[in-house]
Design a protein around this motif. Structure first.
Motif, mmCIF file in Angstrom:
data_model
loop_
_atom_site.group_PDB
_atom_site.id
_atom_site.type_symbol
_atom_site.label_atom_id
_atom_site.label_comp_id
_atom_site.label_asym_id
_atom_site.label_seq_id
_atom_site.Cartn_x
_atom_site.Cartn_y
_atom_site.Cartn_z
ATOM 1 N N PRO A 1 5.193 17.801 -5.468
ATOM 2 C CA PRO A 1 5.353 17.056 -4.265
ATOM 3 C C PRO A 1 4.472 17.126 -3.163
ATOM 4 N N MET A 2 3.900 15.992 -2.899
ATOM 5 C CA MET A 2 2.814 15.878 -1.963
ATOM 6 C C MET A 2 1.486 16.661 -2.135
ATOM 7 N N GLY A 3 1.295 16.904 -3.697
ATOM 8 C CA GLY A 3 0.387 17.524 -4.057
ATOM 9 C C GLY A 3 0.423 19.123 -4.114
ATOM 10 N N VAL A 4 1.385 19.688 -3.867
ATOM 11 C CA VAL A 4 1.832 21.067 -4.004
ATOM 12 C C VAL A 4 2.395 21.422 -5.391
ATOM 13 N N GLU A 5 1.655 22.219 -6.185
ATOM 14 C CA GLU A 5 2.301 22.555 -7.186
ATOM 15 C C GLU A 5 3.183 23.569 -7.409
ATOM 16 N N LEU A 6 4.122 23.386 -7.919
ATOM 17 C CA LEU A 6 5.572 24.241 -8.082
ATOM 18 C C LEU A 6 5.998 24.254 -9.506
ATOM 19 N N THR A 7 6.615 25.503 -10.042
ATOM 20 C CA THR A 7 7.217 25.652 -11.194
ATOM 21 C C THR A 7 8.497 26.494 -10.942
ATOM 22 N N GLY A 8 9.357 26.537 -12.111
ATOM 23 C CA GLY A 8 10.322 27.407 -12.219
ATOM 24 C C GLY A 8 11.591 26.775 -11.367
ATOM 25 N N VAL A 9 12.342 27.564 -10.720
ATOM 26 C CA VAL A 9 13.517 27.313 -9.838
ATOM 27 C C VAL A 9 13.140 26.491 -8.623
ATOM 28 N N ALA A 10 12.001 26.813 -8.084
ATOM 29 C CA ALA A 10 11.639 26.025 -6.807
ATOM 30 C C ALA A 10 11.349 24.514 -7.215
ATOM 31 N N ALA A 11 10.570 24.386 -8.450
ATOM 32 C CA ALA A 11 10.296 22.974 -8.773
ATOM 33 C C ALA A 11 11.457 22.243 -9.233
ATOM 34 N N GLN A 12 12.512 23.103 -9.791
ATOM 35 C CA GLN A 12 13.762 22.419 -10.227
ATOM 36 C C GLN A 12 14.589 21.951 -9.143
ATOM 37 N N PHE B 1 0.746 -1.269 -0.005
ATOM 38 C CA PHE B 1 -0.128 -0.038 -0.170
ATOM 39 C C PHE B 1 0.763 1.256 0.059
ATOM 40 N N HIS B 2 0.697 1.873 -1.015
ATOM 41 C CA HIS B 2 1.653 3.319 -1.241
ATOM 42 C C HIS B 2 0.988 4.451 -1.973
ATOM 43 N N LYS B 3 0.728 5.577 -1.332
ATOM 44 C CA LYS B 3 0.385 6.617 -1.922
ATOM 45 C C LYS B 3 1.372 7.352 -2.786
ATOM 46 N N ASP B 4 1.089 8.092 -3.839
ATOM 47 C CA ASP B 4 2.150 8.524 -4.375
ATOM 48 C C ASP B 4 2.743 9.682 -3.772
ATOM 49 N N LEU B 5 3.962 10.159 -4.123
ATOM 50 C CA LEU B 5 4.499 11.231 -2.964
ATOM 51 C C LEU B 5 4.550 12.468 -3.885
ATOM 52 N N GLY B 6 4.372 12.219 -5.392
ATOM 53 C CA GLY B 6 4.193 13.306 -6.318
ATOM 54 C C GLY B 6 5.154 13.260 -7.422
ATOM 55 N N LEU B 7 5.198 14.030 -8.226
ATOM 56 C CA LEU B 7 5.950 13.906 -9.671
ATOM 57 C C LEU B 7 6.840 15.024 -9.822
ATOM 58 N N VAL B 8 7.985 14.818 -10.377
ATOM 59 C CA VAL B 8 8.823 15.953 -10.795
ATOM 60 C C VAL B 8 9.251 15.671 -12.204
ATOM 61 N N VAL B 9 9.357 16.957 -12.802
ATOM 62 C CA VAL B 9 9.521 16.983 -14.428
ATOM 63 C C VAL B 9 10.822 18.094 -14.449
ATOM 64 N N ASP B 10 11.817 17.629 -14.923
ATOM 65 C CA ASP B 10 12.972 18.542 -15.124
ATOM 66 C C ASP B 10 13.177 18.959 -16.784
ATOM 67 N N LEU B 11 12.781 20.327 -17.012
ATOM 68 C CA LEU B 11 12.753 20.561 -18.359
ATOM 69 C C LEU B 11 14.049 21.362 -18.826
ATOM 70 N N GLY B 12 15.124 21.149 -17.880
ATOM 71 C CA GLY B 12 16.186 21.492 -18.142
ATOM 72 C C GLY B 12 16.573 23.182 -18.005
ATOM 73 N N GLY B 13 17.931 23.353 -17.298
ATOM 74 C CA GLY B 13 18.202 25.015 -16.966
ATOM 75 C C GLY B 13 17.230 25.143 -15.704
ATOM 76 N N ALA B 14 16.617 26.323 -15.532
ATOM 77 C CA ALA B 14 15.972 26.403 -14.464
ATOM 78 C C ALA B 14 14.519 26.282 -14.752
ATOM 79 N N ASP B 15 14.266 25.725 -15.693
ATOM 80 C CA ASP B 15 12.607 25.122 -15.975
ATOM 81 C C ASP B 15 12.367 23.805 -15.423
ATOM 82 N N ALA B 16 11.201 23.749 -14.751
ATOM 83 C CA ALA B 16 10.770 22.667 -14.284
ATOM 84 C C ALA B 16 9.351 22.583 -13.780
ATOM 85 N N VAL B 17 8.677 21.595 -13.550
ATOM 86 C CA VAL B 17 7.163 21.609 -12.714
ATOM 87 C C VAL B 17 7.180 20.284 -11.993
ATOM 88 N N SER B 18 6.705 20.485 -10.926
ATOM 89 C CA SER B 18 6.801 19.535 -9.682
ATOM 90 C C SER B 18 5.551 19.621 -8.978
#
Length: 452
Positions: A368-379, A349-366
């Protein structure tokens, strides 16, 4: 009295995590542990796009098995068939020698292969991104296209060499297109004869949304980042035909291109087809304890297993992700130990801890635990997660050093020789024609058992 034999098939996230846990849980001498792995490393798949882009060296994402496993016998090869009645696994070693490995408990974690379709020209001209060799080959191929385009005197040839197509709008495809597009964009500094307006990346997917698991908001953000960079993203579109110098889309467009990178999903390892077991979309069906109910002492997990997703319910199965594979490895090991000691098994039994997508450089979307992040914080979250998931300190240091070097020194455009000889395509890296039929398995079992 002979000690019980535990055989783990697969050197990926699920298999290695299971073997590591078995070493910790079992008293020395309580059982013999062996793992069948074609390579001497666990490949950290999520960072393959950065290997293809040259941000990371191949060794950075190849985590040494011998640094992680200390009491496990490592069998260098691949399982090509299983005879559950005889409790034998047929293994082809890297020398091509075929041997029979007897077991009392079998943990099947053979992973997955690239999923392909019956599209004209696909297997002959597409490149995959599932193995370390493929990532290194893709890098060489892309740089060779830049070199050849720079030297070309024919405009049509130059255009076809500077257009790149990535199929698959999931994590692998999106990150591959994003990372490699940054490389070819920076190439204009080193290739003054190249017109930057001729360099074009296409990302296509038959789905109506890019990375739907991210949710509408983050998916739209990622899509916006890619399009602002000049990547042409086409959704609801697939490939109709692949030629040596062109790719035809299902909407009728013909793209002059000599590069098709195929990341349109995965399928369970063909090893699963050698079992007489119930499957769910090609993955072996298991109980919530990861047992294969038809066979005594057999467990299955990771990409090749349809493990019930109790956190989601509704009869769904766990998606084939690294996060699930690692956690299933721990629970499967616990259940093998419990079986050995005649103790009750526990459900996964495991709940997904979240998703991270590295788009290179300072670009990313994440997310974690349902919190939506973009940019440097997501990176920061994405790279922190990858460092945490790498299993040895050596691997962590190598990756951090590579990131720092790339951030300060930029990209290099060096071919290492993978382009020599016949171009390698999807079928050349994943050995999908190596597996035995059920009759061949029985024959090998009898012959090898008698010989041994």
């Amino acid at each position: 009295m002979e000690r019980p034999r535990i055989l783990v098939v697969g050197g990926g996230f699920a298999g290695v995590e299971c073997a590591r846990r078995l070493e910790r849980k079992l008293v020395p001498g309580e059982a013999d542990i062996a793992i069948v792995a074609p390579f001497s490393y666990e490949l950290y798949l999520p960072l393959l796009p950065q290997v293809a882009a040259g941000v990371l060296t191949p060794q950075s994402v190849a985590v040494s098995l011998r640094r992680m496993l200390h009491r496990t016998r490592i069998i260098p090869g691949g399982a090509i068939g299983v005879d559950p009645k005889a409790k034998v696994c047929i293994v082809r070693k890297i020398t091509d020698e075929v041997v029979a490995e007897h077991y009392d408990y079998l943990v099947l974690a053979p992973g997955s292969i690239t999923r392909s379709f019956d599209i004209p020209g696909l297997t002959d001209h597409a490149r995959g991104m599932k193995t370390l060799a493929e990532a290194a080959f893709v890098r060489d191929h892309v740089i060779s296209q830049l070199d050849l385009a720079d030297a070309a005197t024919d405009r049509d040839e130059r255009i076809s060499r500077l257009q790149f197509v990535v199929v698959g709008g999931g994590y692998a495809g999106t990150e591959t297109a994003a990372c490699l597009q940054r490389v070819t964009t920076s190439a204009v500094k080193r290739y003054p004869r190249l017109n930057p307006n001729l360099i074009k990346w296409h990302l296509i997917d038959i789905a109506p949304k890019l990375m739907p698991e991210l949710g509408d908001k983050l998916g739209a953000t990622a899509l916006d980042v890619l399009r602002k960079r000049g990547i042409e993203v086409s959704l609801g579109v697939s490939v109709a035909e692949v030629g040596e110098e062109s790719v035809t889309f299902t909407d009728g467009r013909v793209i002059p291109s000599r590069t098709l990178i195929w990341t349109a999903g995965v399928a369970a390892s063909p090893l699963i087809a050698t079992l007489d077991a119930e499957t769910v979309r090609g993955r072996v069906a298991t109980t919530a304890e990861m047992r294969v109910p038809q066979f005594d002492g057999v467990f299955a997990l990771g990409d090749a297993a349809a493990v019930p997703d109790l956190a989601k319910g509704d009869g769904s199965v766990c998606p084939p992700t690294a996060q699930h594979a690692q956690r299933q490895g721990k629970v499967a090991a616990d259940n093998v130990v419990a079986s050995l000691r005649s103790q009750p098994l526990k459900e996964y039994f495991h709940k997904d801890l979240g998703l991270v997508v590295d788009l290179g450089g300072a670009d990313a979307v994440s997310k974690p635990m349902g919190v939506e992040l973009t940019g440097v914080a997501a990176q920061g979250v994405a790279r922190g997660y990858h460092l945490m998931a790498l299993r040895t300190n050596v691997a962590k240091v190598r990756v951090m050093t590579n990131w720092l070097l790339n951030a300060t020194a930029g990209d290099d455009f060096v071919r290492t020789g993978f382009q020599r000889g016949k171009p390698a395509t999807l079928k050349d890296f994943e050995y999908t024609d190596s597996y035995l039929s059920k009759d061949e398995i029985r024959a090998h079992t009898a012959a090898l058992t008698a010989k041994q």
